[in-house]
Every structure is written in structure tokens, then in C-alpha cells.
Design a protein around this motif. Structure first.
Motif, PDB file in Angstrom:
ATOM      1  N   PRO A  59       0.832  -1.215   0.000  1.00  0.00           N
ATOM      2  CA  PRO A  59       0.000   0.000   0.000  1.00  0.00           C
ATOM      3  C   PRO A  59       0.857   1.250   0.000  1.00  0.00           C
ATOM      4  CG  PRO A  59      -0.836  -1.596   1.576  1.00  0.00           C
ATOM      5  CD  PRO A  59       0.479  -2.133   1.089  1.00  0.00           C
ATOM      6  N   THR A  97      -7.527  -3.516  -6.136  1.00  0.00           N
ATOM      7  CA  THR A  97      -7.497  -3.952  -4.731  1.00  0.00           C
ATOM      8  C   THR A  97      -8.099  -2.837  -3.879  1.00  0.00           C
ATOM      9  OG1 THR A  97      -5.230  -3.129  -4.514  1.00  0.00           O
ATOM     10  CG2 THR A  97      -5.508  -5.477  -5.016  1.00  0.00           C
ATOM     11  N   THR A  98      -8.723  -3.230  -2.766  1.00  0.00           N
ATOM     12  CA  THR A  98      -9.442  -2.246  -1.962  1.00  0.00           C
ATOM     13  C   THR A  98      -9.160  -2.416  -0.471  1.00  0.00           C
ATOM     14  OG1 THR A  98     -11.400  -3.677  -1.756  1.00  0.00           O
ATOM     15  CG2 THR A  98     -11.336  -2.157  -3.620  1.00  0.00           C
ATOM     16  N   THR A  99      -9.365  -1.319   0.238  1.00  0.00           N
ATOM     17  CA  THR A  99      -9.460  -1.337   1.691  1.00  0.00           C
ATOM     18  C   THR A  99     -10.781  -0.667   2.040  1.00  0.00           C
ATOM     19  OG1 THR A  99      -8.357   0.811   1.997  1.00  0.00           O
ATOM     20  CG2 THR A  99      -6.959  -1.148   1.909  1.00  0.00           C
ATOM     21  N   ASP A 100     -10.996  -0.397   3.316  1.00  0.00           N
ATOM     22  CA  ASP A 100     -12.263   0.180   3.718  1.00  0.00           C
ATOM     23  C   ASP A 100     -12.455   1.599   3.182  1.00  0.00           C
ATOM     24  OD1 ASP A 100     -14.717  -0.094   5.328  1.00  0.00           O
ATOM     25  OD2 ASP A 100     -13.870   1.571   6.486  1.00  0.00           O
ATOM     26  N   THR A 121      -3.554   4.793  -6.310  1.00  0.00           N
ATOM     27  CA  THR A 121      -4.326   4.625  -5.082  1.00  0.00           C
ATOM     28  C   THR A 121      -5.163   5.879  -4.831  1.00  0.00           C
ATOM     29  OG1 THR A 121      -2.642   3.178  -4.110  1.00  0.00           O
ATOM     30  CG2 THR A 121      -4.223   4.198  -2.599  1.00  0.00           C
ATOM     31  N   HIS A 123      -7.984   7.611  -2.199  1.00  0.00           N
ATOM     32  CA  HIS A 123      -8.567   7.587  -0.862  1.00  0.00           C
ATOM     33  C   HIS A 123      -9.898   8.344  -0.874  1.00  0.00           C
ATOM     34  CE1 HIS A 123      -4.960   5.898   1.019  1.00  0.00           C
ATOM     35  NE2 HIS A 123      -4.290   6.663   0.178  1.00  0.00           N
TER      36      HIS A 123
END
Length: 422
Positions: A59, A97-100, A121, A123
Motif C-alpha cells: 500500500p 485492490t481495496t481497503t475500507d 491509489t 482515498h
């Protein structure tokens, strides 16, 4: 003599470079299509190289987002999972790909005979990965729409939910799931509020004009009145009214859900390269919360909940498949223009600008209250695809929704890595 000399010179000029000629439009289109599809061969032959590069991805350093300029706007993204037929393709791999609260797009490419992969990336306030459900999305939406119901604790305000994305990324599927759960939940919220109110619904679609690039050519059609044209007017207070749009009273969840699905079933669609039933109009649901009255229209409007399913936008490569259809090309141009104006309006509102360019399109004029009124809240959901051939468009979608609220350096980090295929 001069004529013979001219003819001789022309003949010699042809012999110098006999292969040079001006390409016809059809040849240019073919060449562009070939370049677009050559990327598929790159992905297919070196799929494992890109997969290994993505697996080694760490990340990126999180950007420090500025303090929210306004809490009126919530920016979200949702990733569409692969369809069954897409998983059987040789050139397909998971490039997102992901996060919250972040999503990374991994775009593999061949540049100067060297392979590279670009990690972008982004946000945001909230990200829904490929395993998320419509219920997960509605849980976020519910926190906003629930505040449009009158209660003793707070004054209700208007709320708007936008769905934006490229055609074929699950945009209409998402809003169908949201509105279905909203219809089931709304009367439960009203019952708990202990206020005597009535619910009315109207639905219109904004159809892009195909007679030029004049804003007034975009038509507003009433989906509950056989597509009859609707006029909109501003009153002395600046509120927009749709004259001629039918509004139906809903006494329970079943009726509300029926009217929502009825409008969705008859909206304008068109087959594209990516979607057999791509939405080619902006669909708008107005759910009005009124004070109880014997006649629906006579009840004062307490608040309005608006759902907007924006027409699927198309990139340059998608327009190659229109095959010279001038109406379809103008359709796309009109849709993209209105989407650009929408972004400018919401961004101006989020930064509390004194000038909001809502007169730039019919769409923004109809939804003026969403930007101009400070007593409203908005959720903007962008849908993207995890397919590698959609990587560029996915980045564009994420950039579009992010710019609504932040500057580029406040929510995007990019990194390009050279790959060794030996």
C-alpha cells in the motif's frame, strides 16, 4: 511544355514515396481499433507477470487529506465483481485492490518494449469491495436518508443519492438494490418518527438531445405519463418545480417499490459494446415527504429524497463501436457534457463557492437544490470494474468523484514500477 514538366514532376514525386497516402476515416478507425485491441494481446501473453507484480504491491503512503470542506457530501466507490463469462477469458486478472476507504487500480502496460505497471491509489470516504452487497451500500445511504424523516430530535433536510460510472460497471444494479431496501425501510422510519406524513413519488428521465449541442434540446420526460414532456420553472424562492409531472401517493412499501420498478422498466436504454441494456438517460426519483392532507399535492413538502441514476458515460475507445451513428455520438457528447457540469456544480458547492454553474445543463438545473441549499446532504457513489481493460476508465471514474470534494494531491497517489519479464 510547362504542363508536361508539371506532370513529370508529379510522377517523380509519387515514385519518391509511393506508399505515402492520406488515410480515410474508415482506415483511421480500423487503426485505432487495432491499437486498442493490441493491448488485449499484451495482457493475455503476460498475464502472470502483472499478477505477480500486483501480489508484491505494498500500500502506498497514505495521503493526508485536507479536513473535509463540507460534511454535506460523502464520496464512495464500489467495485463490480467479475461475471462468470469474464473469468474464462485468458487476458483477465484482478487489477483492483481495496481497503475500507481506499481503492488501488493496477494498470499494466508495454512502453518502449518494456513492461511496467502503474499503481493508482485513491482515498475516499468509503469503498465497497467486490464482495460487498447492496445491503452494505444501503447501510451507508440509510444514515443520510433517515435524516430526511421528521423527528423530535432534529429538523429534516433534503438528501440526494447519485450513482455514476461507466456503462457495464453495475451502476443500475446498485441503485436497484438501494431503492428496493429503501422502499421496505421508509415506512418503518416514518412509523418510528410518530409524525403524520404522506409519501409521494414522481419519476422523470432526462434524455440527451440529438439535434446539436444546445442545452435546451435535452428533454425531461415523465415516466408515469407515457413519456410526456415536462417543463420546469423556478419560483420566487428559487425552488425548481416540474410542471406536468405526475405524483402518486404511496401508502405502504409495496406501492412505493412498485412505482420505483415501473419507472426503471420503461426508462430509455440502448445496446452498447459493453452492455445490451445500457442506460442512455438520467433517471431521477423524487420521493417527497409531505404533511398529511386529504389531497396529496396540497400537503406542504417537509423534505425530498432524490435518487439519481446517471447515464453511463463512455470513453474514447467505446465510441469506436458506434460505427458512424451520428445520433449515438451526439448522445454520448451530451451525456458527458452534463456529467462534467454536474461535477463542477457539486465541487463548487463543497468548497462553498459563491458561484455555482448550475445553468450549464438541464440536469443541474433540475437538481439545483442539491448544490445551492446548505440544508441538504448528498452521497455520490462511483462504480468501477476490476477488469484490466477497464483500468484507465476506472481511474477516470475515481478521479471524477474524488475531485468533487478534494484537490488531486489530497486523495490520489501514483507509482509506476518497471517489470522484469526474464
Amino acid at each position: 511544355m510547362n504542363r508536361q514538366r508539371r506532370n513529370s514532376c508529379q510522377g517523380n514525386c509519387r515514385n519518391v514515396n509511393p506508399t505515402f497516402k492520406v488515410k480515410k476515416n474508415s482506415e483511421r478507425l480500423s487503426a485505432t481499433s487495432t491499437n486498442a485491441f493490441s493491448k488485449v494481446a499484451i495482457r493475455s501473453n503476460h498475464r502472470d507477470v502483472f499478477i505477480r507484480a500486483i501480489s508484491r504491491f505494498l500500500p502506498l503512503i497514505r495521503v493526508t487529506k485536507c479536513a473535509d470542506i463540507s460534511d454535506r457530501f460523502t464520496i464512495c466507490a464500489r467495485v463490480r465483481p467479475f461475471l462468470e463469462e469474464e473469468t474464462r477469458r485468458n487476458d483477465v486478472y484482478e487489477c483492483v485492490t481495496t481497503t475500507d476507504d481506499s481503492v488501488t487500480v493496477h494498470a499494466g502496460n508495454l512502453r518502449l518494449n518494456k513492461f511496467e505497471i502503474k499503481h493508482t491509489t485513491v482515498h475516499l470516504d468509503k469503498v465497497f469491495g467486490k464482495y460487498s452487497t447492496n445491503q452494505d451500500v444501503y447501510n451507508v445511504v440509510r444514515k443520510v436518508v433517515a435524516q430526511s424523516i421528521p423527528s423530535n430530535d432534529m429538523i429534516p433536510f433534503d438528501s440526494t443519492i447519485f450513482l455514476y460510472g461507466k456503462t457495464g460497471t453495475g451502476k443500475s444494479h446498485t441503485i436497484n438494490g438501494i431503492t428496493e431496501r429503501f422502499a421496505q425501510d421508509l415506512f418503518y422510519l416514518i412509523e418510528n418518527s410518530q409524525y403524520d406524513v404522506r409519501i409521494g413519488i414522481s419519476a422523470v428521465e432526462i434524455v440527451a438531445g440529438t439535434k446539436g449541442f444546445i442545452v435546451s434540446k435535452d428533454d425531461i420526460c415523465d415516466l408515469y405519463n407515457k413519456g410526456a414532456l415536462v417543463n420546469f420553472r423556478d419560483d420566487i424562492h428559487g425552488a425548481v418545480h416540474l410542471r406536468g409531472a405526475k405524483e402518486y401517493a404511496c401508502d405502504d412499501s409495496t406501492q412505493l417499490d412498485m412505482y420505483i420498478k415501473r419507472a426503471m422498466a420503461i426508462r430509455r436504454t440502448q445496446a452498447t459494446n459493453r452492455n445490451a441494456e445500457s442506460s442512455r438517460s438520467h433517471l431521477i426519483y423524487y420521493i417527497r415527504v409531505r404533511r398529511a392532507n386529504n389531497i396529496l399535492q396540497d400537503g406542504d413538502i417537509i423534505s425530498t429524497i432524490t435518487f439519481v441514476d446517471l447515464a453511463g458515460n463512455e470513453g474514447q475507445q467505446d465510441s469506436l463501436y458506434h460505427k458512424g451513428n451520428s445520433d449515438q455520438i451526439k448522445d454520448c457528447a451530451s451525456i458527458n457534457r452534463s456529467l462534467s457540469t454536474l461535477q463542477d456544480c457539486i465541487r463548487a458547492a463543497a468548497s462553498e463557492s459563491k458561484v455555482i454553474p448550475f445553468r450549464g445543463s438541464v440536469l443541474t438545473r433540475v437538481l439545483k437544490k442539491s448544490f445551492c441549499s446548505k440544508e441538504s446532504k448528498t452521497i455520490f457513489i462511483g462504480t468501477i470494474s476490476g477488469l484490466p481493460m477497464d483500468a484507465e476508465q476506472s481511474v477516470m471514474t475515481l478521479r471524477y468523484i474524488g475531485l468533487i470534494k478534494w484537490a488531486v494531491e489530497d486523495f490520489i497517489v501514483e507509482d509506476t514500477v518497471k517489470l522484469d519479464v526474464t
